[in-house]
Design a protein around this motif. Structure first.
Motif, PDB file in Angstrom:
ATOM      1  N   THR A   1      18.537  30.124 -18.500  1.00  0.00           N
ATOM      2  CA  THR A   1      17.327  29.311 -18.424  1.00  0.00           C
ATOM      3  C   THR A   1      16.427  29.680 -19.592  1.00  0.00           C
ATOM      4  OG1 THR A   1      17.475  29.240 -16.009  1.00  0.00           O
ATOM      5  CG2 THR A   1      15.364  28.633 -17.014  1.00  0.00           C
ATOM      6  N   LEU A   2      16.096  28.693 -20.422  1.00  0.00           N
ATOM      7  CA  LEU A   2      15.240  28.900 -21.590  1.00  0.00           C
ATOM      8  C   LEU A   2      14.004  28.037 -21.428  1.00  0.00           C
ATOM      9  CD1 LEU A   2      17.955  28.721 -24.394  1.00  0.00           C
ATOM     10  CD2 LEU A   2      17.108  30.737 -23.192  1.00  0.00           C
ATOM     11  N   PRO A   3      12.822  28.638 -21.290  1.00  0.00           N
ATOM     12  CA  PRO A   3      11.605  27.831 -21.079  1.00  0.00           C
ATOM     13  C   PRO A   3      11.142  27.166 -22.367  1.00  0.00           C
ATOM     14  CG  PRO A   3      11.055  30.166 -21.172  1.00  0.00           C
ATOM     15  CD  PRO A   3      12.552  30.079 -21.243  1.00  0.00           C
ATOM     16  N   ILE A   4      10.586  25.978 -22.217  1.00  0.00           N
ATOM     17  CA  ILE A   4       9.927  25.270 -23.304  1.00  0.00           C
ATOM     18  C   ILE A   4       8.601  24.750 -22.777  1.00  0.00           C
ATOM     19  CG2 ILE A   4      12.004  24.614 -24.557  1.00  0.00           C
ATOM     20  CD1 ILE A   4      11.905  21.921 -23.237  1.00  0.00           C
ATOM     21  N   ALA A   5       7.637  24.546 -23.652  1.00  0.00           N
ATOM     22  CA  ALA A   5       6.292  24.125 -23.258  1.00  0.00           C
ATOM     23  C   ALA A   5       6.114  22.648 -23.575  1.00  0.00           C
ATOM     24  CB  ALA A   5       5.231  24.941 -23.994  1.00  0.00           C
ATOM     25  N   VAL A   6       5.393  21.952 -22.690  1.00  0.00           N
ATOM     26  CA  VAL A   6       5.101  20.534 -22.882  1.00  0.00           C
ATOM     27  C   VAL A   6       3.615  20.284 -23.083  1.00  0.00           C
ATOM     28  CG1 VAL A   6       7.103  19.797 -21.578  1.00  0.00           C
ATOM     29  CG2 VAL A   6       4.964  20.188 -20.386  1.00  0.00           C
TER      30      VAL A   6
END
Length: 574
Positions: free
Chosen positions: A332-337
């Motif tokens: 799981t790799l988080p990304i920001a929106v």
């Protein structure tokens, strides 16, 4: 269920673009601004002329005449760059109008279908609106869409799209400076910076690939050709102005250096960021066409793949072996929106960099993604993606997924890292991933409590399997996870074990098979503290007691045992 499209290899990037900062002085800034404003004024006038010509063939756009007029106020190469930019901007605006027309037609068609069904009823797969109030609001919405569609069709028919030099969003912010948080001076600075024109097309055979804006490969000094009315500002021979700063292009410097040393075409653009008050130099060029392996060739190679499921706030990934089996742990790799666009782009690049690192670590030949666009969802989302607060949140989530930006960033970065990007049909990947792969992944990672398996990890497995040519569903006939058989049977098996042709599988028993062709063990082979006096093993004899034809069935056996016990006690007494 609709047909699933075949996977395909995403093409390699057609060009490259790098950027470096120009640390200019006050004098350099003044010269750049004068040149940019002068060229920007004439380029906007040429764009207005091109829009007035309308939608014609390439040979009828009067480019030669327009270039001749612009040469008198600039130079031949500046005029060529301005006319080319006008044509590109015009064609891009037409494509946007056609896309908007298709989107409005699709949205209006869906509303018309639902309005044809009475309230609270259903006709086939089409559901009517819940009540008269909602129906009335949708009728007003349909009128608005038709009005917009009429205006767009009129523009397409006349061949005159609406283009705002400097950006439509910034132009609208002029009327609402309070809500946008800008003062009049700040807005004017951004508006003037967005309307500058300092772009020069490359030319093969010219000194260092570009005669108008030239960058020396050894020193990095930048010099530009001044337009004819501004030649008095020149500080170098032949009407050129040399900036006092140099550029280095740390990113892909070797590619850029090899290209300008061979005098191949490189396009340069000088841009000004009014928010941070910085000047930048962009260099771009076309790359050679690369032949990438197809999904069939990757399967023949027996390569591993990294399946990736793109979501609004994170990337779910899983490594698959050549047979479609998940390997290792879910990722799981988080990304920001949220936040500014520049920050989101940086976080997205960081996530893609981590994906590439994981793919190389597990010796994967490529990365598999879904061929997402969400064009239909954005057009008809209000009608097909739920109502109320829940539907609004879901539509907002879909709108936040950076599909186009992720695909373009991944295509470029993976190509330079030596990886192939495979795009698959996104149909049913999340549904089948949760139904067929979530539970097996949870069983395989039950000892690691730091890993949380979600439906998105199952979707990543389904995406990877689809790229490898396997079914997204698990192979039928594989039993569920069980403690008794986990040591000798796989629960997520994707391929059949090799077996000689014409042979049958061995009989499956409840325990280890016994000799003699028996398919069920004898109860006498099991350790029992209190054996049952009756044998219930379908005729098999128990070894811990006499058979059915002995005298134990008449009670004589108990009497003999009592006599033996009494005899032993008598012999053992003093």
């Amino acid at each position: 269920m609709r047909a699933i499209a075949d996977p395909f290899t995403v093409s390699a990037p057609a060009g490259a673009r790098i950027r470096d900062r120009l640390r200019v002085t006050a004098a350099d800034t003044e010269v750049l601004r004068l040149v940019g404003e002068h060229l920007g004024h004439h380029q906007r006038a040429d764009l207005a002329t091109r829009i007035g010509i309308g939608q014609v063939r390439a040979g009828q756009n009067q480019r030669a005449e327009r270039k001749k007029r612009l040469t008198a106020v600039s130079s031949s190469r500046w005029a060529g760059a301005m006319t080319r930019a006008s044509e590109d901007q015009y064609q891009l605006s037409l494509r946007c109008l056609y896309d908007k027309q298709t989107s409005l037609r699709r949205a209006a068609h869906v509303i018309e279908m639902r309005l044809a069904v009475p309230c609270g009823q259903r006709s086939g797969k089409t559901r009517g609106y819940a009540n008269q109030a909602e129906r009335w609001s949708k009728q007003r919405r349909l009128a608005v869409l038709r009005s917009r569609l009429t205006r767009i069709e009129a523009r397409l028919e006349s061949g005159r799209p609406g283009i705002v030099a400097g950006g439509r969003r910034l132009a609208k912010a002029r009327n609402s400076l309070g809500s946008s948080g800008l003062t009049d001076t700040q807005w004017r600075q951004r508006w003037d910076s967005a309307r500058l024109f300092l772009t020069a097309d490359g030319e093969s055979g010219a000194p260092y690939g570009n005669y108008t804006i030239t960058v020396a490969p050894d020193t990095g000094l930048v010099s530009i050709v001044l337009p004819e009315p501004l030649r008095h500002l020149a500080n170098a021979p032949r009407g050129r102005y040399r900036l006092s700063c140099a550029v280095g292009f740390s990113h892909r410097r070797d590619d850029w250096s090899d290209r300008i040393t061979a005098h191949r075409a490189v396009r340069y653009r000088i841009a000004h960021d009014a928010v941070r008050d910085r000047w930048y130099l962009d260099a771009s060029w076309a790359t050679d066409t690369a032949a990438l392996p197809t999904p069939e060739e990757l399967r023949a190679m027996g390569a591993r793949m990294l399946g990736v499921d793109l979501n609004a706030d994170h990337l779910a990934a899983h490594v698959l072996d050549p047979h479609g089996n998940p390997v290792g742990e879910p990722l799981t790799l988080p990304i920001a929106v949220d936040g500014p666009a520049s920050g989101r782009d940086g976080l997205l690049r960081a996530a893609i960099t981590e994906l590439i690192r994981i793919a190389k670590q597990h010796q994967c030949a490529g990365i598999t993604i879904e061929n997402l666009g969400f064009g239909n969802a954005r057009a008809t989302g209000r009608e097909t993606m739920g109502r109320g607060g829940r539907g609004k949140r879901f539509r907002r989530t879909v709108a936040h997924i950076p599909t186009a930006r992720f695909r373009e960033r991944l295509r470029s970065m993976a190509f330079h890292a030596g990886l192939v990007v495979i795009a698959v049909d996104p149909a049913y990947t999340s549904v089948w991933g949760e139904r067929y792969w979530k539970a097996p992944l949870q069983q395989n990672n039950r000892n690691n409590r730091q890993v949380t398996v979600t439906r998105h990890h199952g979707a990543a497995v389904a995406i990877g399997r689809r790229a490898l040519g396997y079914r997204a569903r698990r192979r039928p006939g594989v039993t569920a996870h069980d403690r008794r058989i986990v040591t000798r049977r796989a629960t997520g098996q994707a391929v059949l074990p090799p077996r000689a042709r014409g042979t049958a599988s061995p009989p499956r028993t409840a325990s280890t098979p016994l000799e003699g062709g028996e398919t069920r063990p004898r109860r006498g082979d099991q350790l029992a503290l209190f054996p049952d006096p009756e044998d219930r093993s379908r005729g098999h004899q128990a070894t811990t007691r006499p058979g059915r034809d002995s005298s134990a069935n008449s009670g004589r056996h108990r009497q003999m045992r009592l006599q033996d016990n009494c005899l032993r006690l008598t012999e053992g007494s003093p």
